[in-house]
Design an enzyme around this catalytic site. Structure first.
Site, short mmCIF file in Angstrom:
data_model
loop_
_atom_site.label_atom_id
_atom_site.label_comp_id
_atom_site.label_asym_id
_atom_site.label_seq_id
_atom_site.Cartn_x
_atom_site.Cartn_y
_atom_site.Cartn_z
N CYS A 156 0.82 -1.21 0.00
CA CYS A 156 0.00 0.00 0.00
C CYS A 156 0.86 1.27 0.00
O CYS A 156 0.69 2.15 -0.86
CB CYS A 156 -0.97 -0.03 1.17
SG CYS A 156 -0.20 -0.45 2.75
N1 LIG Z 1 -4.46 -4.42 4.78
C1 LIG Z 1 -3.87 -3.71 3.84
O1 LIG Z 1 -4.05 -2.48 3.75
C2 LIG Z 1 -2.97 -4.37 2.85
C3 LIG Z 1 -2.61 -5.70 2.96
N2 LIG Z 1 -1.75 -6.25 2.05
C4 LIG Z 1 -1.34 -7.64 2.16
O2 LIG Z 1 -2.45 -8.48 1.84
C5 LIG Z 1 -2.41 -9.66 2.62
C6 LIG Z 1 -3.71 -9.74 3.43
O3 LIG Z 1 -3.78 -8.59 4.26
P1 LIG Z 1 -5.02 -8.29 5.21
O4 LIG Z 1 -6.29 -8.53 4.49
O5 LIG Z 1 -4.76 -6.98 5.81
O6 LIG Z 1 -4.81 -9.44 6.31
P2 LIG Z 1 -5.86 -10.06 7.34
O7 LIG Z 1 -5.05 -10.47 8.51
O8 LIG Z 1 -7.01 -9.13 7.52
O9 LIG Z 1 -6.36 -11.38 6.57
C7 LIG Z 1 -5.56 -12.51 6.35
C8 LIG Z 1 -6.42 -13.60 5.78
O10 LIG Z 1 -5.62 -14.77 5.53
C9 LIG Z 1 -6.26 -15.90 6.16
N3 LIG Z 1 -5.21 -16.89 6.45
C10 LIG Z 1 -4.28 -16.84 7.43
N4 LIG Z 1 -3.47 -17.93 7.36
C11 LIG Z 1 -3.89 -18.65 6.29
C12 LIG Z 1 -3.47 -19.89 5.71
N5 LIG Z 1 -2.43 -20.57 6.20
N6 LIG Z 1 -4.15 -20.38 4.66
C13 LIG Z 1 -5.21 -19.70 4.15
N7 LIG Z 1 -5.66 -18.52 4.65
C14 LIG Z 1 -5.00 -18.00 5.71
C15 LIG Z 1 -6.95 -15.30 7.36
O11 LIG Z 1 -7.97 -16.11 7.89
P3 LIG Z 1 -7.75 -17.07 9.16
O12 LIG Z 1 -6.63 -16.49 9.98
O13 LIG Z 1 -9.06 -17.08 9.87
O14 LIG Z 1 -7.38 -18.38 8.56
C16 LIG Z 1 -7.54 -14.05 6.70
O15 LIG Z 1 -8.66 -14.40 5.92
C17 LIG Z 1 -1.16 -9.56 3.51
O16 LIG Z 1 -0.08 -10.18 2.87
C18 LIG Z 1 -0.91 -8.06 3.57
O17 LIG Z 1 0.43 -7.80 3.81
C19 LIG Z 1 -1.29 -5.54 0.99
C20 LIG Z 1 -1.62 -4.23 0.83
C21 LIG Z 1 -2.47 -3.53 1.76
C1 LIG Z 2 -0.96 0.31 9.15
C2 LIG Z 2 -0.11 -0.90 8.86
O1 LIG Z 2 0.24 -1.64 9.76
N1 LIG Z 2 0.22 -1.12 7.59
C3 LIG Z 2 1.01 -2.24 7.17
C4 LIG Z 2 1.21 -2.21 5.67
C5 LIG Z 2 0.19 -2.98 4.89
C6 LIG Z 2 0.68 -3.37 3.48
O2 LIG Z 2 0.74 -2.77 2.46
O3 LIG Z 2 1.24 -4.41 3.42
P1 LIG Z 2 2.18 -5.44 2.79
O4 LIG Z 2 3.39 -4.88 2.21
O5 LIG Z 2 2.44 -6.20 3.99
O6 LIG Z 2 1.40 -6.18 1.80
C7 LIG Z 2 2.40 -2.23 7.80
O7 LIG Z 2 2.95 -1.16 8.04
O8 LIG Z 2 2.96 -3.31 7.96
#
Ligand SMILES: NC(=O)C1=CN([C@@H]2O[C@H](COP(=O)(O)OP(=O)(O)OC[C@H]3O[C@@H](n4cnc5c(N)ncnc54)[C@H](OP(=O)(O)O)[C@@H]3O)[C@@H](O)[C@H]2O)C=CC1
Ligand SMILES: CC(=O)N[C@@H](CCC(=O)OP(=O)(O)O)C(=O)O
EC number: 1.2.1.38
Length: 335
Positions: A156
């Site tokens: 992000c």
């Molecule tokens: N949040 C953000 O703004 C951003 C996030 N990302 C990336 O996107 C990804 C998801 O982020 P986010 O949605 O915030 O994370 P969350 O923690 O909200 O969601 C993670 C998801 O993965 C599932 N999960 C965990 N372990 C496993 C497994 N072994 N097998 C299958 N499913 C699994 C969890 O469900 P459960 O634990 O119940 O199994 C949950 O549905 C991360 O890599 C993050 O770094 C990238 C850009 C921005």
């Molecule tokens: C507020 C906050 O905690 N933000 C996350 C970034 C989320 C994101 O972009 O994540 P990935 O690169 O992990 O996909 C962090 O700083 O780790």
């Protein structure tokens, strides 16, 4: 119609992506998954994310061995909205079955010796896929994204930062030897859905974190081609990132040259808006855009860049990559 599976669908990024897939005319949601032992296993998606009640009532299924076989059968593409190490493990399995992978994690973003050991705390064990993966910065990598089997959707903060800096870097406008400075604030959804003391309601304020060691500093520097200073902050709002960037320009660079660089990069791009005013979280939250604005004084350029971390910073950029990869208009299902 293309059959889409989302792993990590109970999380914030996976949930937004499920909503986008559901609204896309060429895609259908084939399956939603969580971990094998998830406490949410078999719950209705709409019970976890009630805004989708009556729209997406599929269950989130456990990714057991049986679940994995079902997740692969008849699937055209899979989106991994999972933690980095989980994506590193799952992506090669889907790719080996001929299924395209759009990975929202950081597992395949940076091919650089020692990077994963230093910034992610694990050794990367998929060097061949790391080498083949294409960085899904949609406005800058469309040709490669169109050909790729594995797309590493950018982080992000890197999305907000790179979209602001790349036009300047590509046009050679940044002062040689200087480091652009990025000061960015993210909403709490950036940290994911899991409960943690640092992101609980009464604890969240406005504070810096990850000083000198956040993994997005090398991700931004690597894909920009020059080193940056990056300082993230956690803010007390749900979604959105506002980045303010300070860039020392090369001697003699004019405001007209800066304007021309941004116009050339984004004048024709529907999802980057060159705004007449300073961007805000309000202008992008819930929207798939990156809004940019800038001002130059005495050689110092200040750029404002705003995105929704869960959309342009994750799920809608993943959808843009899917659109590019399959030859749909890049805004399909987004605006
Ligand atoms: N949040 C953000 O703004 C951003 C996030 N990302 C990336 O996107 C990804 C998801 O982020 P986010 O949605 O915030 O994370 P969350 O923690 O909200 O969601 C993670 C998801 O993965 C599932 N999960 C965990 N372990 C496993 C497994 N072994 N097998 C299958 N499913 C699994 C969890 O469900 P459960 O634990 O119940 O199994 C949950 O549905 C991360 O890599 C993050 O770094 C990238 C850009 C921005
Ligand atoms: C507020 C906050 O905690 N933000 C996350 C970034 C989320 C994101 O972009 O994540 P990935 O690169 O992990 O996909 C962090 O700083 O780790």
């Amino acid at each position: 119609m293309l059959n889409v599976v989302i792993i990590g669908a109970s999380g914030y990024a996976g949930a937004d992506l499920a909503g986008l897939v559901q609204g896309h005319p060429q895609l259908q949601l084939k399956g939603l998954y969580v971990s094998a032992n998830s406490q949410d296993a078999n719950k209705a998606f709409s019970a976890l994310h009630p805004q989708y009640l009556g729209l997406i009532d599929l269950p989130v299924q456990p990714l057991t061995d049986e679940g994995m076989a079902e997740a692969m059968a008849g699937t055209d593409l899979v989106c991994l909205a999972t933690a980095h190490e989980v994506s590193m493990d799952l992506a090669p399995q889907f790719l080996a079955a001929g299924i395209k992978v759009f990975d929202l994690s950081g597992a395949f973003r940076v091919e650089q010796a020692g990077f994963y050991d230093q910034y992610y705390g694990f050794a990367h064990n998929q060097p061949e896929w790391l080498n083949k993966a294409v960085y899904g910065l949609a406005e800058w990598n469309a040709d490669a994204i169109a050909q790729a089997e594995l797309i590493a959707v950018p982080g992000c903060y890197p999305t907000a930062s790179l979209l602001a800096l790349k036009p300047l870097q590509e046009a050679g406008l940044i002062q040689a030897g200087s480091k652009p400075i990025i000061n960015a604030v993210s909403g709490v959804s950036g940290a994911g859905r899991k409960a943690a003391i640092g992101t609980s309601f009464c604890e969240v304020s406005l504070n810096p974190y990850g000083v000198f060691n956040h993994r997005h500093q090398p991700e931004i520097s690597h894909h920009l081609g020059t080193s940056v200073v990056f300082q993230p902050h956690l803010g007390n709002f749900v979604r959105g990132i506002l980045a303010t960037l300070y860039v020392q320009l090369a001697d003699g660079v004019t405001a007209e040259q800066v304007d021309a660089a941004y116009q050339a990069a984004y004048g024709h791009q529907p999802l980057v808006r060159l705004s007449a005013q300073w961007p805000s979280i309000r202008s992008v939250a819930g929207r798939p855009f990156c809004d940019l604005h800038w001002q130059l004084q005495d050689g110092l350029l200040i750029v404002g860049s705003a995105i929704d971390n869960l959309l342009k910073g994750a799920s809608s950029q993943a959808m843009q990559c899917i659109n590019i990869n399959y030859g749909f208009d890049q805004t399909t299902g987004l605006i």
